[in-house]
Design an enzyme around this catalytic site. Structure first.
Site, PDB file in Angstrom:
ATOM      1  CE1 TYR A  39      12.850  -3.876 -13.218  1.00  0.00           C
ATOM      2  CE2 TYR A  39      11.589  -4.787 -15.044  1.00  0.00           C
ATOM      3  CZ  TYR A  39      11.655  -3.970 -13.931  1.00  0.00           C
ATOM      4  OH  TYR A  39      10.559  -3.285 -13.521  1.00  0.00           O
ATOM      5  NE  ARG A  47      12.935  -4.527  -6.805  1.00  0.00           N
ATOM      6  CZ  ARG A  47      12.579  -3.458  -7.478  1.00  0.00           C
ATOM      7  NH1 ARG A  47      11.496  -2.796  -7.138  1.00  0.00           N
ATOM      8  NH2 ARG A  47      13.291  -3.055  -8.512  1.00  0.00           N
ATOM      9  CB  SER A  70      13.327   0.394  -6.774  1.00  0.00           C
ATOM     10  OG  SER A  70      12.932   1.415  -7.649  1.00  0.00           O
ATOM     11  CG  HIS A  71       8.721   1.290  -6.761  1.00  0.00           C
ATOM     12  ND1 HIS A  71       9.553   0.531  -7.552  1.00  0.00           N
ATOM     13  CD2 HIS A  71       7.498   0.699  -6.807  1.00  0.00           C
ATOM     14  CE1 HIS A  71       8.840  -0.465  -8.084  1.00  0.00           C
ATOM     15  NE2 HIS A  71       7.602  -0.382  -7.644  1.00  0.00           N
ATOM     16  CE  LYS A  77      16.214  -0.881  -9.259  1.00  0.00           C
ATOM     17  NZ  LYS A  77      15.793   0.523  -9.519  1.00  0.00           N
ATOM     18  CG  ASP A 117      12.311   5.692  -7.087  1.00  0.00           C
ATOM     19  OD1 ASP A 117      13.279   6.469  -7.192  1.00  0.00           O
ATOM     20  OD2 ASP A 117      12.306   4.546  -7.577  1.00  0.00           O
ATOM     21  CG  ASP A 175      16.216   3.194  -6.654  1.00  0.00           C
ATOM     22  OD1 ASP A 175      15.100   3.683  -6.926  1.00  0.00           O
ATOM     23  OD2 ASP A 175      16.793   2.385  -7.417  1.00  0.00           O
ATOM     24  CG  ASP A 187      15.393   4.073 -10.387  1.00  0.00           C
ATOM     25  OD1 ASP A 187      14.399   4.368  -9.686  1.00  0.00           O
ATOM     26  OD2 ASP A 187      15.752   2.894 -10.582  1.00  0.00           O
ATOM     27  NE  ARG A 188       9.992   3.186 -10.180  1.00  0.00           N
ATOM     28  CZ  ARG A 188       8.931   2.408 -10.371  1.00  0.00           C
ATOM     29  NH1 ARG A 188       7.719   2.930 -10.392  1.00  0.00           N
ATOM     30  NH2 ARG A 188       9.070   1.110 -10.535  1.00  0.00           N
ATOM     31  CD  GLU A 195       9.838   1.784 -17.362  1.00  0.00           C
ATOM     32  OE1 GLU A 195       9.204   0.732 -17.264  1.00  0.00           O
ATOM     33  OE2 GLU A 195      10.823   2.048 -16.651  1.00  0.00           O
ATOM     34  CB  SER A 199       6.751   3.150 -13.464  1.00  0.00           C
ATOM     35  OG  SER A 199       7.887   2.951 -14.286  1.00  0.00           O
ATOM     36  CG  HIS A 236      12.142   3.867 -14.376  1.00  0.00           C
ATOM     37  ND1 HIS A 236      13.283   3.710 -13.630  1.00  0.00           N
ATOM     38  CD2 HIS A 236      11.199   3.096 -13.791  1.00  0.00           C
ATOM     39  CE1 HIS A 236      13.044   2.869 -12.635  1.00  0.00           C
ATOM     40  NE2 HIS A 236      11.783   2.495 -12.701  1.00  0.00           N
ATOM     41  NE  ARG A 281       3.808  -4.444 -17.358  1.00  0.00           N
ATOM     42  CZ  ARG A 281       4.608  -4.365 -16.305  1.00  0.00           C
ATOM     43  NH1 ARG A 281       4.220  -3.731 -15.210  1.00  0.00           N
ATOM     44  NH2 ARG A 281       5.797  -4.936 -16.342  1.00  0.00           N
ATOM     45  CB  ALA A 282       2.674 -10.258 -14.448  1.00  0.00           C
ATOM     46  CB  SER A 283       4.001  -6.029 -10.733  1.00  0.00           C
ATOM     47  OG  SER A 283       5.121  -5.369 -10.168  1.00  0.00           O
ATOM     48  CG  ASN A 284       8.550  -7.168 -14.902  1.00  0.00           C
ATOM     49  OD1 ASN A 284       8.214  -8.317 -15.114  1.00  0.00           O
ATOM     50  ND2 ASN A 284       8.586  -6.247 -15.844  1.00  0.00           N
ATOM     51  CB  THR A 285       9.115  -4.410  -8.969  1.00  0.00           C
ATOM     52  OG1 THR A 285       7.888  -3.680  -9.093  1.00  0.00           O
ATOM     53  CG2 THR A 285      10.054  -4.033 -10.097  1.00  0.00           C
TER      54      THR A 285
END
Length: 770
Positions: A323, A326, A415-416, A425, A549, A551, A553-554, A632, A634, A636, A728-732
């Protein structure tokens, strides 16, 4: 003729060299003028004289925000300059010497200096600049040179090698070089008003310009000679010229048909056209469309040859994530990549009917230069830019929601992730980008499918509007004390002021912007990164602590007793609050959240929806379901009630302060209603980006999980009566992420052992450190 040709070569060389130095001089003077403007500030003079560190910090931030070339601003009261060799922009002996000389009102020329980031330009001014007054201190601005370097060859591409040198006593330093050429001996020219000199070595392409002038000279000579020829010869010449123009028409026709050589033309099946085409009047040539094609007009779409598809620009495919975009700064994310992404995103925006992109950036050390190249790429398509400067990601989202003229934006941030990362983003036409959308950006870059035009950039400070909007929404019923840890991320610029404005007593730590994150990492979901916050909360006796974090958003929260409230439990408190006013509303939560959310949301009259991890899929699901709340593990949290529905750590923190003040209880007491089950935090297991999805696939197909209920919505989640676990596979980042929760510690141990066993079956290196 030979003499004339040599004269033309010398003349063209001199013209090109003069244009290059004039370009640089104009760029340099524009920057110098902007620096001089800042030096005239009476506010700066008063702050230096009073040595007001708070006011000086604000002035420094204002200069950084309003001067795109500034990479560093140092405001130093008289005789207070000290060496600082460890800073991202160090204060070395050379800078110290400039400051000391400026304090005595000596004229100090701007000087290019070589730093770890590359060549930069230092400007030093005494404050005030009025020589009739005593010096209160100095302004030292360190500016980027990228625009200056680009100016050196603007309009002079592909005609030779240009090199910029800085002179000093006894020698010179090379600052930048572009192009190639060895056709003629190198020529040099000083750049007026600077210690710089440009060296130019022409390439053979200079002949193209010279040839044109030489032909004109030849024609003029021939005309003079022809005046002495008999009238009959003149008639013959006219016929010959007409035939020549017709011959050119024939050749252009064959070139359009694919035959380009005399041999191809002679053997062409189209040779029968010769007789007919010779009957065309020479005045009709334009009607055939054979004039040179005009350059691309505003917003002309340039598309690479698509049959077969060619890769025009090669970029690392792994930076295009689920999404966002990075990767590692300097290797995967470069200036060139930022420029290409700007071209691609702007071209996509134009396809969607948007002619403007809102651009912001975080506080990472490389974000200013990446933003500069991103903006250049956007403008090169004819798309406009509203540059809102160094801001938290939620403020870019806020700008997209509230500014007239655009519903699309991009923020330069990782981000983090750690300081070695950066990325982008984006929001297009009010919607976040899906995984398919992100891959389309990559495909557009690789295919070179960009618009070409000339966009315009304007700057806009939206921070005050953001604070005012929250002030109009959030109302505290009592005094709340809060410790804010920005982790040296971008929220340090605005969060302390925001919370003071809504009525909190604020203690700020790590709120100086520093993209190297010197105090702890920018990810608040890692317990080690919360130690300072916990210590400060208990030290000052604050009602709560808030960590953001990199940026903004967390969010992760700490109670007055120093207990960490993980975001999935925070979501339960917000669900209770929002559902009390909106019974029946949907609440979306991600696959890593506690299973207790399901029970709590149902208990207070809402509908729980489990969904994929990630701010993009979460936003999409919230919009699709019309949910008023989402979150989430994480960090968010998405609030749609009274707000816009995007993830915003600062707004969530303000709403939490409101809830605590209205309840009249401590945060510890409020969370006694939501018992915490034995659980792990999020565990990261290093796994290459190219392998991690295959690991999940094999785990799903080959894993032995007995009677567990398997959910493959995002990774693999295994639910047992006594607890659950997820891989799960990290998206970031190049990691697998794991988490587990159970009714008892013994059950939790069993689930952790099961996940470890199944991962090690695939690869012994995949061993979680629970």
């Amino acid at each position: 003729m030979v003499y004339e040709r040599q004269h033309q070569l010398a003349e063209f060389t001199d013209q090109n060299l003069k244009k290059s130095t004039d370009n640089i001089s104009a760029n340099f003077l524009a920057i110098n003028k902007k620096v001089a403007f800042f030096g005239q500030s009476s506010q700066l003079f008063e702050a230096l004289k009073a040595e007001d560190s708070v006011e000086l910090r604000q002035i420094r931030l204002n200069i950084m925000n309003s001067f795109q070339h500034a990479e560093g601003v140092r405001l130093t009261p008289l005789n207070k300059a000290k060496l600082n060799l460890d800073a991202a922009l160090p204060l070395r002996f050379s800078e110290l010497e400039m400051i000391k000389a400026t304090e005595t009102r000596k004229v100090v020329e701007p000087e290019a200096v070589h730093l770890a980031q590359g060549w930069r330009l230092n400007f030093a001014l005494p404050i005030p600049t009025d020589a009739s007054q005593p010096v209160a201190g100095t302004l030292l601005i360190t500016a980027t040179l990228d625009d200056t370097f680009a100016a050196m060859t603007e309009g002079l591409e592909n005609i030779g090698k240009f090199t910029l040198f800085q002179k000093y006593t006894g020698g010179q330093h090379q600052l930048y070089s572009a192009g190639s050429g060895n056709f003629l001996p190198a020529q040099t020219r000083e750049v007026p008003g600077t210690p710089w000199v440009v060296e130019y070595t022409a390439s053979e392409n200079i002949l193209k310009g010279v040839q044109t002038n030489w032909v004109i000279f030849s024609i003029a000579t021939s005309i003079t000679w022809l005046l002495g020829i008999a009238i009959g010869f003149g008639l013959g010449l006219f016929i010959g010229n007409s035939a020549e123009r017709k011959r050119r028409i024939i050749e252009k026709t064959y070139r359009r048909m694919g035959q380009t050589t005399p041999e191809e033309i002679a053997g062409s099946s189209y040779a029968s056209l010769n007789a007919d085409i010779l009957d065309i009047r020479v005045e009709d040539e334009d009607l055939l469309g054979f004039e040179d094609e005009p350059p691309p007009t505003h917003n002309a779409l340039v598309v690479a040859d698509e049959a077969p598809v060619k890769v025009v620009h090669k970029v690392a495919p792994e930076i295009f994530r689920a999404y966002d975009i990075r990767g590692l700064a300097g290797s995967q994310i470069t200036n060139e990549v930022a420029h290409l992404i700007g071209q691609a995103l702007a071209s996509e925006a134009l396809d969607l009917g948007e002619d403007t992109l809102i651009v912001g950036r975080d506080a990472r050390t490389h974000s200013p230069i990446f933003t500069e190249y991103l903006v250049r790429g956007i403008l090169s398509t004819g798309c406009n830019v509203i540059n809102i400067g160094t801001v938290a990601t939620p403020i870019v989202y806020f700008a997209v929601e509230t500014l007239d003229g655009s519903k699309s934006g991009v923020v330069v941030t990782a981000s983090h992730n750690g300081p070695e990362y950066n990325g982008f983003k984006c929001i297009m036409n009010g919607r976040v980008r899906s995984e398919a959308d992100i891959q389309m950006v990559r495909q557009r870059i690789e295919g070179g499918r960009f618009y070409v035009g000339h966009g315009e950039e304007r700057r806009h400070d939206i921070s005050a509007d953001y604070i005012d909007t929250i002030l109009a929404d959030v109302a505290l019923a009592g005094d709340i004390s809060v410790v804010i840890d920005a982790g040296n991320g971008v929220t340090g610029k605005i969060a302390p002021k925001l919370f003071e404005e809504i009525g909190c007593e604020v203690t700020a730590i790590n709120c100086d912007l520093d993209g190297s994150f010197p105090n702890h990492g920018p990810d608040p979901t890692q317990p080690a990164n919360l130690v300072q916050l916990i210590n400060k909360v208990t030290e000052v006796g604050a009602d709560m602590g808030i960590a953001f974090d990199g940026d903004g958003d967390r969010i992760v929260v700490v109670t007055g007793s120093g207990k960490i409230i993980w975001p999935d439990r925070l979501l339960m408190l917000f669900a209770k609050d929002i559902l009390s006013r909106n019974p029946g509303a949907d609440v979306v939560y991600d696959v890593k959240c506690t299973r207790s959310i399901n029970r709590v949301v149902t208990q207070f009259g809402g509908r729980p929806i489990m969904w994929k991890t990630g701010h993009a899929p979460m936003k999409e699901k919230i919009q699709e379901a019309g949910a008023l709340l989402g979150g989430e593990y994480s960090g968010h949290i998405f609030i749609k009630e009274r707000w816009f529905g995007f993830d915003d750590g600062m707004y969530v923190g303000a709403r939490l302060a409101e809830i605590v003040s209205l309840a009249g209880e401590s945060l510890d007491s409020l969370f006694e209603e939501f018992p915490e089950l034995p659980h792990t935090n999020e565990i990261l297991v290093s796994c290459d980006d190219k392998m991690k999805f295959d690991v999940i696939k094999r785990l799903t197909e080959e894993g032995e999980f007995k009677e567990a209920k398997i959910t493959t919505l995002d990774g693999i989640r295994v639910d047992f009566p006594q607890g659950w676990g997820i891989v799960r596979a990290s998206n970031t980042s190049p990691n697998l992420t794991l988490r587990a929760e159970a009714n008892t510690n013994a059950d939790l141990h069993d689930i952790k052992a099961l996940l470890t066993r199944e991962l090690r079956k695939i690869d012994q290196a995949l061993t979680p450190k629970w």
